[in-house]
Design a protein around this motif. Sequence first.
Motif, PDB file in Angstrom:
ATOM      1  N   ILE A 169      -4.320 -21.102  64.550  1.00 46.89           N
ATOM      2  CA  ILE A 169      -3.724 -19.776  64.621  1.00 46.89           C
ATOM      3  C   ILE A 169      -2.395 -19.879  65.350  1.00 46.89           C
ATOM      4  O   ILE A 169      -2.264 -20.658  66.299  1.00 46.89           O
ATOM      5  CB  ILE A 169      -4.681 -18.786  65.302  1.00 46.89           C
ATOM      6  N   PRO A 170      -1.368 -19.131  64.924  1.00 46.58           N
ATOM      7  CA  PRO A 170      -0.029 -19.316  65.490  1.00 46.58           C
ATOM      8  C   PRO A 170       0.323 -18.407  66.664  1.00 46.58           C
ATOM      9  O   PRO A 170       1.493 -18.257  66.979  1.00 46.58           O
ATOM     10  CB  PRO A 170       0.871 -19.029  64.285  1.00 46.58           C
ATOM     11  N   PHE A 171      -0.660 -17.773  67.308  1.00 45.01           N
ATOM     12  CA  PHE A 171      -0.339 -16.932  68.453  1.00 45.01           C
ATOM     13  C   PHE A 171      -1.531 -16.834  69.394  1.00 45.01           C
ATOM     14  O   PHE A 171      -2.653 -17.219  69.048  1.00 45.01           O
ATOM     15  CB  PHE A 171       0.106 -15.525  68.022  1.00 45.01           C
ATOM     16  N   ASN A 172      -1.287 -16.324  70.614  1.00 47.74           N
ATOM     17  CA  ASN A 172      -2.328 -16.149  71.633  1.00 47.74           C
ATOM     18  C   ASN A 172      -2.955 -14.768  71.514  1.00 47.74           C
ATOM     19  O   ASN A 172      -2.326 -13.823  71.032  1.00 47.74           O
ATOM     20  CB  ASN A 172      -1.742 -16.299  73.043  1.00 47.74           C
ATOM     21  N   GLY A 173      -4.163 -14.640  72.005  1.00 50.10           N
ATOM     22  CA  GLY A 173      -4.789 -13.328  72.050  1.00 50.10           C
ATOM     23  C   GLY A 173      -6.297 -13.400  72.098  1.00 50.10           C
ATOM     24  O   GLY A 173      -6.881 -14.436  72.445  1.00 50.10           O
ATOM     25  N   VAL A 174      -6.930 -12.281  71.774  1.00 51.76           N
ATOM     26  CA  VAL A 174      -8.391 -12.166  71.749  1.00 51.76           C
ATOM     27  C   VAL A 174      -8.817 -11.774  70.338  1.00 51.76           C
ATOM     28  O   VAL A 174      -8.263 -10.826  69.759  1.00 51.76           O
ATOM     29  CB  VAL A 174      -8.890 -11.113  72.759  1.00 51.76           C
ATOM     30  N   VAL A 175      -9.776 -12.501  69.790  1.00 53.92           N
ATOM     31  CA  VAL A 175     -10.233 -12.230  68.427  1.00 53.92           C
ATOM     32  C   VAL A 175     -10.816 -10.823  68.343  1.00 53.92           C
ATOM     33  O   VAL A 175     -11.705 -10.454  69.103  1.00 53.92           O
ATOM     34  CB  VAL A 175     -11.289 -13.263  67.986  1.00 53.92           C
ATOM     35  N   GLU A 176     -10.284 -10.046  67.412  1.00 57.51           N
ATOM     36  CA  GLU A 176     -10.761  -8.681  67.208  1.00 57.51           C
ATOM     37  C   GLU A 176     -11.757  -8.619  66.045  1.00 57.51           C
ATOM     38  O   GLU A 176     -12.862  -8.113  66.186  1.00 57.51           O
ATOM     39  CB  GLU A 176      -9.572  -7.759  66.934  1.00 57.51           C
ATOM     40  N   THR A 177     -11.346  -9.157  64.870  1.00 57.29           N
ATOM     41  CA  THR A 177     -12.173  -9.032  63.666  1.00 57.29           C
ATOM     42  C   THR A 177     -12.053 -10.280  62.809  1.00 57.29           C
ATOM     43  O   THR A 177     -10.955 -10.820  62.637  1.00 57.29           O
ATOM     44  CB  THR A 177     -11.727  -7.819  62.810  1.00 57.29           C
ATOM     45  N   LEU A 178     -13.181 -10.733  62.280  1.00 60.50           N
ATOM     46  CA  LEU A 178     -13.197 -11.742  61.219  1.00 60.50           C
ATOM     47  C   LEU A 178     -13.443 -10.985  59.921  1.00 60.50           C
ATOM     48  O   LEU A 178     -14.509 -10.396  59.736  1.00 60.50           O
ATOM     49  CB  LEU A 178     -14.301 -12.775  61.456  1.00 60.50           C
ATOM     50  N   PHE A 179     -12.459 -10.988  59.041  1.00 61.46           N
ATOM     51  CA  PHE A 179     -12.542 -10.141  57.849  1.00 61.46           C
ATOM     52  C   PHE A 179     -13.487 -10.683  56.783  1.00 61.46           C
ATOM     53  O   PHE A 179     -13.939  -9.934  55.925  1.00 61.46           O
ATOM     54  CB  PHE A 179     -11.152  -9.950  57.242  1.00 61.46           C
ATOM     55  N   PHE A 180     -13.782 -12.005  56.813  1.00 62.57           N
ATOM     56  CA  PHE A 180     -14.633 -12.592  55.791  1.00 62.57           C
ATOM     57  C   PHE A 180     -15.633 -13.537  56.452  1.00 62.57           C
ATOM     58  O   PHE A 180     -15.266 -14.284  57.360  1.00 62.57           O
ATOM     59  CB  PHE A 180     -13.810 -13.375  54.759  1.00 62.57           C
TER      60      PHE A 180
END
Length: 459
Positions: free
Chosen positions: A56-67
């Motif tokens: 993944i090309p950025f930092n953060g917190v996973v919100e949703t896995l769409f699939f």
Amino acid sequence: MTTEVRSLREFKMPDVGEGLTEAEILTWYVKPGDVVTDGQVVCEVETAKAAVELPIPFNGVVETLFFPAGSTVDVGTAIISVAVGDGAAEPAPAPTPVAVSPVAPVAPAAAPAAAEPERREVLVGYGPRTGGAQRRARKAPAVPVAAPVAAPAVVVPAQAQPVSEERPLAKPPVRKLAKDLGIDLRTVTPTGPDGVITRDDVHAAAAPASAVETPVAAVAPLPVGAGDVRVPVKGVRKAIAQAMVASAFTAPHVTEFVQVDVTRTMKLVRELKASGELGEGVRVSPLLLVARALLTAIKRHPEINAAWDEANQEIVLKGQVNLGIAAATPRGLLVPNIKDAGAKTLPQLAMALGELTDVARQGKTSPADLSGGTVTITNVGVFGVDTGTPILNPGEAAILAFGAVRELPWVHKGKVVPRQVTTLALSFDHRLVDGELGSKVLADTAAVLERPKRLITWG
């Protein structure tokens, strides 16, 4: 008191091959609430050409896995959303594998590890490669912060320690085995070269839970009297089907056959194995000499190393021979190719052939190795098959099938004696290869195998 600013960013399925339109999600390595950092691998996908891990090309917190895993997703479709911005490096309230102090403001920097992680590359088959390009250091001091002081309120099991930046190295079949056995690869001790986890490592880790090793198969055997089973056509199988249909109904195929006395070639194979003159560890096989014989024939008749350009109504004569070798792999039939094979010496060709087939069977073939082929060999003899009518790879003008080598009665020097005999079958595109050219290439290939000294005089 400051207001936390957060926004959602979506990561879309990239084109990980050459103009591919879709990919299947094999495995998710993250879940909603997990902290992710720039360059961290979040999932493994399979295209029509290769298995690839996506960072993944950025930092953060996973919100949703769409699939979910197992879904086939079009290129350009969002597959995951991540909360970014102030405070985005903090995990969701639910417990996560990352130990974070609820009060320490510096906890986000302590979550992964004290050392700054490296930028990870996309690799086929294995996890991310160590020793890649260094990431730019953050502005915050790269000093081990005091998270351990504030962390006693959260007790994290050993296997749940932050591992997101150091993905375990394992091949796709091993990852699937671990998934089927319910084994977290992060808890497995690797014994393979360069820290690679092997099948034996996974079975050893599963031993406490089960004393019986569970074999993994693409499709489980059906019990007697079972009903029909429908298997979705996707990935490599879908690509193979589309390519074969396109080839069979676009290029007019002609196949010619010839039986060859390869007694001298088989003797040469034994001599090369015994002498080791091609180099230590170099694999010598009949396929190696078949490849060299075909390359010798192409050198004498370079017009067969060509392609038909329908759009421009031109015949494209290729500048080099990229020799494809059809390989049966856990992901299906793949045809990686040896670049500029015609320019290689016999030891170089042997090394390239060994590496190519090993990588293919391990499921690590890259899209680049699968593209650009000009002529192919398929070795049906390893299955005990005498011959067949091979179908051209799209974009190629010829494919040679190498059949089983059998001891047969043969007229040799005026007498019927047992000799080692094989059958070669050459299919070619009759739009640009006429019968004369195809026959010459097949006859020259057979002549070299019958008297391999021609490798020296003709090569």
